[in-house]
Design a protein around this motif. Structure first.
Motif, PDB file in Angstrom:
ATOM      1  N   ALA A 198       6.164  77.814  45.246  1.00  0.00           N
ATOM      2  CA  ALA A 198       7.314  78.591  44.778  1.00  0.00           C
ATOM      3  C   ALA A 198       7.727  78.765  43.547  1.00  0.00           C
ATOM      4  N   SER A 201      12.543  77.513  38.588  1.00  0.00           N
ATOM      5  CA  SER A 201      12.515  77.199  37.168  1.00  0.00           C
ATOM      6  C   SER A 201      11.276  77.414  36.450  1.00  0.00           C
ATOM      7  N   GLY A 203       8.563  75.678  36.172  1.00  0.00           N
ATOM      8  CA  GLY A 203       7.732  74.631  35.553  1.00  0.00           C
ATOM      9  C   GLY A 203       6.646  74.091  36.590  1.00  0.00           C
ATOM     10  N   THR A 325       6.091  71.607  47.720  1.00  0.00           N
ATOM     11  CA  THR A 325       7.098  71.035  46.494  1.00  0.00           C
ATOM     12  C   THR A 325       8.165  70.471  47.050  1.00  0.00           C
TER      13      THR A 325
HETATM   14  C1  PLP Z   1      12.754  72.744  42.170  1.00  0.00           C
HETATM   15  C2  PLP Z   1      11.725  73.214  43.479  1.00  0.00           C
HETATM   16  C3  PLP Z   1      10.892  74.308  43.650  1.00  0.00           C
HETATM   17  C4  PLP Z   1      10.692  74.993  42.306  1.00  0.00           C
HETATM   18  O1  PLP Z   1      10.035  74.748  41.304  1.00  0.00           O
HETATM   19  P1  PLP Z   1      10.301  75.137  39.893  1.00  0.00           P
HETATM   20  O2  PLP Z   1       9.327  74.216  39.014  1.00  0.00           O
HETATM   21  O3  PLP Z   1      11.446  74.954  39.463  1.00  0.00           O
HETATM   22  O4  PLP Z   1       9.582  76.492  39.925  1.00  0.00           O
HETATM   23  C5  PLP Z   1      10.130  74.404  44.529  1.00  0.00           C
HETATM   24  N1  PLP Z   1      10.428  73.727  45.741  1.00  0.00           N
HETATM   25  C6  PLP Z   1      11.317  72.830  45.751  1.00  0.00           C
HETATM   26  C7  PLP Z   1      11.406  71.876  47.123  1.00  0.00           C
HETATM   27  C8  PLP Z   1      12.266  72.606  44.620  1.00  0.00           C
HETATM   28  O5  PLP Z   1      12.936  71.604  45.079  1.00  0.00           O
END
Ligand code: PLP
Length: 362
Positions: A198, A201, A203, A325
């Motif tokens: 995904a 932001s 990072g 993530t």
């Molecule tokens: C924050 C988040 C992302 C996105 O990651 P970035 O580094 O902000 O692009 C993806 N999955 C989950 C569950 C998040 O909380």
């Protein structure tokens, strides 16, 4: 020593680091889902288990960010997010563990069950929740909160941007790429042709792309935007990549200057807007639960997995890694006794108004 510093020793001298996460996170073969999609080599990187208090991708960033905050001897950290922000929550939890105060500057988003849970868990961490009904009000509010903090602590708070995607935060995912390389070398998975992840932001995807490039791996990062294109886009991705690359080359003269030619932005899975669930995303969450018994969520990971599923015909003879993530540890028991009425009044709305129609509380 963490994998990035093993390779770049000078970086370990020049960059603050604090071990908070449970690393390495597991790599899991998705045999059943791979079978259904016709992808023989389908794997999942389980960052859901990255932290025993709270997992997901943010803790990897916070290892570097909070280490820097401690080195700067601040007393308080201040960050930003939408009300359901996993990043703000992770900040609150891990700041508390380190004896730091935390403040989150929160903004509106579509209502969902996880928003309620994250707010209650954030409150339980002692995080100060400051909610503003619009972006510009939030930016003004942040200035007010910094001033209040200065008057209280005699120090300005350490400011962490949305999603923890500061240069230091992104290094957490450069290191994650090095961690993955060790798992590849150990035979846990082949070198992925594609990593689906995904893009918020940015990072996470930027750090992976930079790390993989530094390692000389052929992997293409398929970054799936879950926020509007004003926030996540090609130009901003390249800019962040360059900034982090420069920082690392400065911290360690051996770290190479690299070309960001190993990522692709996969549009079309955001839906209406950030945190509004999509039919395809919900179906993807169900597919992983039904086939592998694993839970993800609808704001980020469901949409990223939907992209992978949609493109599976182009992945048949490829090795594909889905980067989870989202947090996997269930913390619902810890918030059972927390009443939403302890939250600031302007947040009660999220508990008193219905969640969005597609929310089946995944
Ligand atoms: C924050 C988040 C992302 C996105 O990651 P970035 O580094 O902000 O692009 C993806 N999955 C989950 C569950 C998040 O909380």
């Amino acid at each position: 020593m963490i994998p990035l510093f093993e390779k770049y020793l000078s970086a370990s001298v020049n960059i603050e680091y604090l071990s908070l996460a449970d690393l390495p996170t597991p790599v899991i073969a998705l045999k059943k889902l791979g079978g259904v999609l016709g992808i023989d080599q389908l794997y999942l990187k389980q960052d859901g288990l990255s932290g025993h208090l709270y997992g997901g991708n943010k803790i990897r960033k916070l290892e570097f960010i909070l280490a820097d905050a401690l080195a700067k001897k601040v007393k308080t950290v201040l960050t930003f997010g939408c009300v359901g922000s996993n990043h703000a929550l992770a900040c609150g939890i891990y700041a508390k563990q380190l004896g730091l105060r935390s403040i989150s500057i929160l903004m509106p988003q579509a209502n969902a069950t996880y928003v309620r849970r994250n707010l209650l868990r954030s409150a339980l961490s002692g995080m100060e929740l400051c909610y503003y009904p619009a972006y510009d009000l939030a930016m003004q509010g942040a200035e007010d909160q910094k001033q209040i903090c200065f008057e209280r602590d005699g120090l300005w708070p350490y400011v962490i941007p949305f999603g923890g995607s500061s240069v230091l935060g992104v290094i957490g995912f450069v290191n994650a790429a090095f961690e993955l390389a060790e798992q590849i070398a150990a035979g846990l998975l082949p070198v992925p042709d594609y990593i689906y992840v995904a893009l918020g932001s940015m990072g996470t995807a930027v750090g992976l792309s930079l790390g993989l490039k530094a390692l000389g791996l052929k992997t293409i990062v398929k970054a799936v935007p879950v926020v509007g294109s004003q926030f996540a886009n090609q130009t901003a991705f390249l800019q962040l990549f360059r900034e982090v690359n420069q920082f690392l080359s400065k911290a360690d003269g051996l770290f190479p200057k690299l070309l960001a030619d190993n990522f692709e932005i996969v549009d079309g899975f955001l839906g209406e807007e950030y945190a509004v669930f999509t039919e395809k995303g919900v179906a993807a969450v169900m597919a992983l639960l039904d086939n592998e018994g694993m839970k993800i969520e609808n704001t980020y990971t469901g949409k990223a997995l939907a992209a992978l599923i949609d493109q599976s015909s182009t992945c048949q003879d490829k090795s594909v890694l889905f980067w989870n993530t989202s947090n996997t540890h269930d913390y619902s028991q810890s918030i059972e006794t927390v009443n939403y009425k302890v939250l600031p009044n302007n947040l009660h709305y999220y508990f008193e108004s219905p969640v969005q129609p597609l929310d089946q509380d995944n």
